[in-house]
Scaffold this active site. Structure first.
Site, PDB file in Angstrom:
ATOM      1  N   ASP A  79     -73.897 -12.649  15.578  1.00  0.00           N
ATOM      2  CA  ASP A  79     -74.800 -13.375  16.470  1.00  0.00           C
ATOM      3  C   ASP A  79     -74.159 -13.620  17.831  1.00  0.00           C
ATOM      4  OD1 ASP A  79     -77.217 -13.981  14.737  1.00  0.00           O
ATOM      5  OD2 ASP A  79     -75.594 -14.703  13.462  1.00  0.00           O
ATOM      6  N   HIS A 129     -75.189 -11.978  20.517  1.00  0.00           N
ATOM      7  CA  HIS A 129     -76.346 -11.973  21.424  1.00  0.00           C
ATOM      8  C   HIS A 129     -75.963 -11.598  22.851  1.00  0.00           C
ATOM      9  CE1 HIS A 129     -79.408 -13.485  18.633  1.00  0.00           C
ATOM     10  NE2 HIS A 129     -78.413 -14.156  18.072  1.00  0.00           N
ATOM     11  N   ASP A 166     -76.788  -8.718  15.153  1.00  0.00           N
ATOM     12  CA  ASP A 166     -77.181  -9.300  16.432  1.00  0.00           C
ATOM     13  C   ASP A 166     -76.029  -9.255  17.420  1.00  0.00           C
ATOM     14  OD1 ASP A 166     -79.729  -9.669  15.567  1.00  0.00           O
ATOM     15  OD2 ASP A 166     -79.673 -11.852  15.486  1.00  0.00           O
ATOM     16  N   ASN A 208     -81.697  -8.345  13.347  1.00  0.00           N
ATOM     17  CA  ASN A 208     -83.101  -8.223  13.715  1.00  0.00           C
ATOM     18  C   ASN A 208     -83.345  -8.248  15.211  1.00  0.00           C
ATOM     19  OD1 ASN A 208     -82.268 -11.028  13.077  1.00  0.00           O
ATOM     20  ND2 ASN A 208     -84.224 -11.522  14.016  1.00  0.00           N
ATOM     21  N   HIS A 209     -82.408  -8.779  16.001  1.00  0.00           N
ATOM     22  CA  HIS A 209     -82.601  -8.774  17.442  1.00  0.00           C
ATOM     23  C   HIS A 209     -82.354  -7.394  18.032  1.00  0.00           C
ATOM     24  CE1 HIS A 209     -83.248 -12.725  19.496  1.00  0.00           C
ATOM     25  NE2 HIS A 209     -83.167 -13.111  18.240  1.00  0.00           N
ATOM     26  N   HIS A 268     -77.256 -19.451  12.972  1.00  0.00           N
ATOM     27  CA  HIS A 268     -76.225 -19.768  13.962  1.00  0.00           C
ATOM     28  C   HIS A 268     -75.359 -20.959  13.583  1.00  0.00           C
ATOM     29  CE1 HIS A 268     -78.379 -17.537  17.506  1.00  0.00           C
ATOM     30  NE2 HIS A 268     -78.244 -16.798  16.420  1.00  0.00           N
TER      31      HIS A 268
END
EC number: 3.1.-.-
Length: 435
Positions: free
Chosen positions: A9, A11, A50, A85-86, A183
């Protein structure tokens, strides 16, 4: 003994609050993880999905990622990862490109052995497609076996995927499950298998108040040791102001001055009663005091007839949208579609498929979800005839969903959201090797 960094994550590419500096912060956090891996001399960096905030990262984000991965490669530290999934649920992945460049390994059904540990991967899989999974892996001759997966798993909050089912139906006896998507870092023991979230490396929302970081995981013949490591990230100042009846902007300013705002993201939360305070006035003041960016969350009941200043802020337009949506008396299905279209956890590239999947699922499983809720303004008319209301509500909600799918951003790839319900796919899908 095998030691790895478990992260996820990250991002990279998320321009939070429309701030270029915040966008750079997410890449910087990933680079700090890489630096720690080099300093610790770990055997691998394991990324639980992610890596990017969206499937189409911009060139600076790609170049920054490549530079970081080359540092790992030069040090002989493998980068093992799965798709979240992002990033995508179909088609080719940036991770596949990095693998072809020799800078990463995409984990899947086949084991990747590092030291005495075999690593397997399970990309993010939409709920509607999980029944297709058989959780069969190719066994490996290693002392330990680890599954890396992306999703909201039990026994943690907001779970919609049963870890117990994965472990029970798998033909491999996993010693640990390293997770991404949630998160919030957390760890649990499920009948001898350690299940852990590493959490995000940067604050992707104002609700993520605790320090960000990753896990340092050590595998020995006798134990699995999971330790939390924190990262130095941009400071957030969470300013809570409880206003009395005669207090207003001056009280807010005094409270804001109590915090160190230098280059910080400032989140001001207003509670109590007090006078009307325009967010723009608070935000501009915080920036003048040294903040990078400021946002105001007014939790009070505001008098609609009160005289408002002309200052306007677009800090959180979703608040106004949510208020209007609540007044519309939409069905649960329409509310679900609205949340899917606007939720920050649904990547733009995946909105169309997510909406289609949710509507199809509701039509087959819960038709009552399309029954309109009662508007507050209609409460006084409960004794009037309601014949035909349900049919109209269904038609309107389906039309709303179709409109959402048509207006959602068009893209060919895809957070914390779910993807298209496609037939069984090849390795280049969210199923990874699970087709």
């Amino acid at each position: 003994m095998t030691r790895v960094i478990h992260t996820g994550d990250t991002h990279i590419g998320y321009q939070q609050y429309h701030s270029p500096e915040r966008r750079q912060d997410f890449l910087d956090a990933f680079e700090r993880v890489v630096s720690d891996a080099l300093d610790e001399g770990v055997d691998a960096v394991v990324h639980a999905g992610d890596l990017y905030h969206d499937r189409r990262p911009e060139l600076p984000d790609l170049l920054g990622t490549l530079a970081a991965l080359r540092r790992l490669d030069d040090a002989g530290i493998p980068f093992l990862a799965i798709v979240g999934n992002h990033e995508s649920t179909r088609g080719g992945q940036w991770l596949d490109l990095f693998e072809r460049l020799g800078l990463a390994t995409r984990l899947g059904r086949d084991p990747h052995v590092v030291g005495d540990v075999a690593f397997y991967g399970l990309d993010h899989v939409p709920r509607s497609r999980r029944d297709e999974l058989d959780y069969q892996f190719d066994p490996a001759d290693a002392e330990r076996s680890v599954l890396v997966a992306h999703g909201l798993f039990t026994p943690f909050a907001h779970a919609d995927w049963e870890t117990e089912t994965v472990l029970a139906e798998s033909n491999v006896d996993f010693d640990a499950v390293l997770l991404g998507d949630n998160h919030v870092p957390d760890t649990a023991d499920l009948d001898g298998t350690w299940v852990t979230y590493c959490g995000s490396t940067e604050r992707a929302s104002a609700s993520e108040r605790d320090p960000r970081g990753y896990n340092l995981v050590e595998f020995t013949p006798d134990a699995v040791d999971i330790r939390r490591r924190t990262l130095e990230t941009r400071p957030f100042a969470f300013v809570e102001v409880d206003l009395a009846g005669d207090e207003g902007i001056e009280r807010v300013r005094r409270r804001v001055r109590e915090f160190d705002l230098e280059d910080a993201v400032v989140i001001v939360e207003l509670r109590g009663e007090g006078e009307t305070v325009t967010p723009a006035a608070v935000e501009s003041f915080a920036v003048e005091e040294g903040a990078l960016v400021a946002r105001v969350n007014d939790k009070r009941d505001i008098d609609d007839d009160a005289d408002l200043a002309t200052d306007v802020t677009f800090a959180d337009p979703d608040d106004a949208v949510r208020e209007r949506v609540r007044e519309m008396g939409l069905s649960s299905a329409a509310l679900d579609v609205d949340e899917t279209v606007r939720a920050s956890k649904v990547a733009d590239s995946n909105v169309r498929d997510e909406v289609r999947e949710r509507v199809e699922s509701l039509l087959s499983d819960d038709p009552d979800a399309f029954v309109a809720a009662e508007r507050e303004s209609d409460a006084e008319d409960e004794d009037e005839s309601s014949e035909g209301v349900e049919d109209v509500a269904v038609a309107e909600d389906v039309e709303t969903a179709e409109d959402a799918t048509e207006t959602a951003p068009e893209t060919t790839t895809e957070t914390d959201s779910e993807g298209p319900a496609e037939p069984a796919a090849s390795r280049d899908s969210s199923l990874g090797d699970f087709a």
